[in-house]
Write a protein that holds these residues in place. Structure first.
Motif, PDB file in Angstrom:
ATOM      1  N   VAL A 133      96.992 -13.935 -21.505  1.00 25.31           N
ATOM      2  CA  VAL A 133      97.600 -13.233 -20.374  1.00 25.31           C
ATOM      3  C   VAL A 133      97.435 -11.717 -20.539  1.00 25.31           C
ATOM      4  O   VAL A 133      97.052 -11.024 -19.599  1.00 25.31           O
ATOM      5  CB  VAL A 133      99.085 -13.631 -20.193  1.00 25.31           C
ATOM      6  CG1 VAL A 133      99.752 -12.797 -19.113  1.00 25.31           C
ATOM      7  CG2 VAL A 133      99.198 -15.126 -19.867  1.00 25.31           C
ATOM      8  N   PHE A 134      97.712 -11.201 -21.725  1.00 26.41           N
ATOM      9  CA  PHE A 134      97.528  -9.764 -21.964  1.00 26.41           C
ATOM     10  C   PHE A 134      96.070  -9.358 -21.730  1.00 26.41           C
ATOM     11  O   PHE A 134      95.797  -8.317 -21.143  1.00 26.41           O
ATOM     12  CB  PHE A 134      97.922  -9.384 -23.395  1.00 26.41           C
ATOM     13  CG  PHE A 134      99.403  -9.250 -23.631  1.00 26.41           C
ATOM     14  CD1 PHE A 134     100.201  -8.453 -22.830  1.00 26.41           C
ATOM     15  CD2 PHE A 134     100.004  -9.917 -24.699  1.00 26.41           C
ATOM     16  CE1 PHE A 134     101.565  -8.316 -23.068  1.00 26.41           C
ATOM     17  CE2 PHE A 134     101.365  -9.791 -24.948  1.00 26.41           C
ATOM     18  CZ  PHE A 134     102.143  -8.992 -24.125  1.00 26.41           C
ATOM     19  N   ASN A 158      93.820 -10.823 -19.827  1.00 27.19           N
ATOM     20  CA  ASN A 158      93.439 -10.946 -18.413  1.00 27.19           C
ATOM     21  C   ASN A 158      94.166  -9.968 -17.505  1.00 27.19           C
ATOM     22  O   ASN A 158      93.587  -9.435 -16.566  1.00 27.19           O
ATOM     23  CB  ASN A 158      93.689 -12.368 -17.909  1.00 27.19           C
ATOM     24  CG  ASN A 158      92.766 -13.378 -18.542  1.00 27.19           C
ATOM     25  OD1 ASN A 158      91.694 -13.033 -19.028  1.00 27.19           O
ATOM     26  ND2 ASN A 158      93.175 -14.627 -18.563  1.00 27.19           N
ATOM     27  N   GLU A 159      95.436  -9.751 -17.777  1.00 29.85           N
ATOM     28  CA  GLU A 159      96.270  -8.941 -16.878  1.00 29.85           C
ATOM     29  C   GLU A 159      96.443  -7.501 -17.344  1.00 29.85           C
ATOM     30  O   GLU A 159      96.792  -6.646 -16.546  1.00 29.85           O
ATOM     31  CB  GLU A 159      97.668  -9.577 -16.741  1.00 29.85           C
ATOM     32  CG  GLU A 159      97.682 -11.028 -16.289  1.00 29.85           C
ATOM     33  CD  GLU A 159      97.251 -11.194 -14.851  1.00 29.85           C
ATOM     34  OE1 GLU A 159      97.492 -10.275 -14.050  1.00 29.85           O
ATOM     35  OE2 GLU A 159      96.666 -12.244 -14.550  1.00 29.85           O
ATOM     36  N   GLY A 160      96.272  -7.254 -18.630  1.00 31.26           N
ATOM     37  CA  GLY A 160      96.590  -5.945 -19.190  1.00 31.26           C
ATOM     38  C   GLY A 160      98.063  -5.888 -19.563  1.00 31.26           C
ATOM     39  O   GLY A 160      98.878  -6.659 -19.053  1.00 31.26           O
ATOM     40  N   TYR A 161      98.376  -4.992 -20.454  1.00 29.85           N
ATOM     41  CA  TYR A 161      99.757  -4.902 -20.952  1.00 29.85           C
ATOM     42  C   TYR A 161     100.750  -4.587 -19.832  1.00 29.85           C
ATOM     43  O   TYR A 161     101.789  -5.228 -19.710  1.00 29.85           O
ATOM     44  CB  TYR A 161      99.836  -3.833 -22.050  1.00 29.85           C
ATOM     45  CG  TYR A 161     101.232  -3.651 -22.596  1.00 29.85           C
ATOM     46  CD1 TYR A 161     101.795  -4.608 -23.420  1.00 29.85           C
ATOM     47  CD2 TYR A 161     101.992  -2.515 -22.285  1.00 29.85           C
ATOM     48  CE1 TYR A 161     103.080  -4.451 -23.924  1.00 29.85           C
ATOM     49  CE2 TYR A 161     103.267  -2.356 -22.779  1.00 29.85           C
ATOM     50  CZ  TYR A 161     103.810  -3.324 -23.601  1.00 29.85           C
ATOM     51  OH  TYR A 161     105.088  -3.168 -24.097  1.00 29.85           O
ATOM     52  N   LEU A 202     103.272  -8.431 -27.910  1.00 32.73           N
ATOM     53  CA  LEU A 202     101.935  -7.864 -28.040  1.00 32.73           C
ATOM     54  C   LEU A 202     101.643  -7.484 -29.496  1.00 32.73           C
ATOM     55  O   LEU A 202     100.549  -7.727 -30.002  1.00 32.73           O
ATOM     56  CB  LEU A 202     101.748  -6.651 -27.135  1.00 32.73           C
ATOM     57  CG  LEU A 202     100.360  -6.004 -27.196  1.00 32.73           C
ATOM     58  CD1 LEU A 202      99.253  -6.993 -26.820  1.00 32.73           C
ATOM     59  CD2 LEU A 202     100.297  -4.788 -26.297  1.00 32.73           C
ATOM     60  N   LEU A 203     102.624  -6.916 -30.177  1.00 32.44           N
ATOM     61  CA  LEU A 203     102.426  -6.574 -31.593  1.00 32.44           C
ATOM     62  C   LEU A 203     102.107  -7.820 -32.411  1.00 32.44           C
ATOM     63  O   LEU A 203     101.235  -7.790 -33.287  1.00 32.44           O
ATOM     64  CB  LEU A 203     103.658  -5.864 -32.155  1.00 32.44           C
ATOM     65  CG  LEU A 203     103.836  -4.412 -31.721  1.00 32.44           C
ATOM     66  CD1 LEU A 203     105.209  -3.893 -32.132  1.00 32.44           C
ATOM     67  CD2 LEU A 203     102.733  -3.536 -32.284  1.00 32.44           C
ATOM     68  N   ALA A 251      91.328 -11.792 -28.018  1.00 33.13           N
ATOM     69  CA  ALA A 251      91.804 -10.844 -29.023  1.00 33.13           C
ATOM     70  C   ALA A 251      90.971  -9.566 -28.964  1.00 33.13           C
ATOM     71  O   ALA A 251      91.514  -8.461 -29.052  1.00 33.13           O
ATOM     72  CB  ALA A 251      91.741 -11.454 -30.418  1.00 33.13           C
ATOM     73  N   TRP A 252      89.661  -9.712 -28.806  1.00 35.76           N
ATOM     74  CA  TRP A 252      88.791  -8.548 -28.703  1.00 35.76           C
ATOM     75  C   TRP A 252      89.162  -7.708 -27.483  1.00 35.76           C
ATOM     76  O   TRP A 252      89.192  -6.481 -27.541  1.00 35.76           O
ATOM     77  CB  TRP A 252      87.334  -8.976 -28.665  1.00 35.76           C
ATOM     78  CG  TRP A 252      86.408  -7.848 -28.325  1.00 35.76           C
ATOM     79  CD1 TRP A 252      85.607  -7.744 -27.237  1.00 35.76           C
ATOM     80  CD2 TRP A 252      86.223  -6.634 -29.054  1.00 35.76           C
ATOM     81  NE1 TRP A 252      84.931  -6.554 -27.248  1.00 35.76           N
ATOM     82  CE2 TRP A 252      85.291  -5.852 -28.351  1.00 35.76           C
ATOM     83  CE3 TRP A 252      86.755  -6.128 -30.233  1.00 35.76           C
ATOM     84  CZ2 TRP A 252      84.878  -4.600 -28.788  1.00 35.76           C
ATOM     85  CZ3 TRP A 252      86.343  -4.871 -30.666  1.00 35.76           C
ATOM     86  CH2 TRP A 252      85.408  -4.128 -29.951  1.00 35.76           C
TER      87      TRP A 252
END
Length: 190
Positions: free
Chosen positions: A17-18, A20-23, A53-54, A99-100
């Motif tokens: 999700v992060f 694809n969508e960004g933080y 996220l961390l 992850a990349w």
């Protein structure tokens, strides 16, 4: 499901999700819904969106180091060692695309602790690379090793981003390109 299995599941979903969508656009509601947990339970596991996220970044950091360590352990000779470790990085960016994506999109995250963790991943890889180079080029001092390693890490990141626009360039070919560039600098140790 055990807590460890649930965390692994949450991190896999959150990473996707992060990526694809960004933080900024990712919501804890969305992650919780995709995992099948309540939002309060998600907060219980990670405390906040930042904490989630961390945790994703820390997992990516561990996996990247494991990949490069495995490559280093199997290599025979200094040139093969460097080649295999560079190849491990490019394969990581291929095999762990989400992850990349998190690692390369740092500029979109205006958060000091997250940016600190992103930089910790670079420092980890720089130190690992400097250690490899130190075995190849025993004539270099610590500052030179660190400068070479920083340059190689930066080149790897940019080349991995370039490959996203050039899918025909394999991880092996990217490694060959980079070795062609840096091998002359390492000639004294090869």
């Amino acid at each position: 499901m055990s807590r460890a299995e649930r965390e692994k599941q949450i991190l896999a979903v959150a990473e996707r999700v992060f990526a694809n969508e960004g933080y900024q656009m990712t919501s804890m509601d969305e992650v919780a819904a995709e995992v099948g947990l309540s939002k309060p339970m998600l907060y219980e596991y990670f405390g906040s969106k930042e904490g989630l996220l961390l945790a994703c970044l820390q997992r990516a950091k561990r996996e990247l180091l494991e990949s490069t360590n495995l490559a280093a352990a199997a290599a025979e000779g200094p040139e093969q060692l460097l080649f295999d470790c560079l190849l491990a990085f490019f394969k990581f960016s291929d095999e762990h695309g989400q992850a990349w994506a998190l690692l390369r999109n740092e500029f979109s995250i205006p958060n000091a602790s997250i940016n600190t963790e992103l930089e910790a991943i670079r420092v980890q890889q720089r130190d690992f690379t400097a250690g490899l180079l130190g075995n190849i080029r025993t004539d270099l001092d610590d500052q030179q090793l660190e400068a070479f390693a920083e340059s190689i890490i930066g080149a790897c990141e940019r080349l991995a981003m370039w490959r996203e626009q050039r899918p025909e360039v394999t991880a092996e070919k990217a490694t060959e390109h980079l070795m062609s560039l840096i091998a002359p600098s390492l000639a004294a140790g090869l």
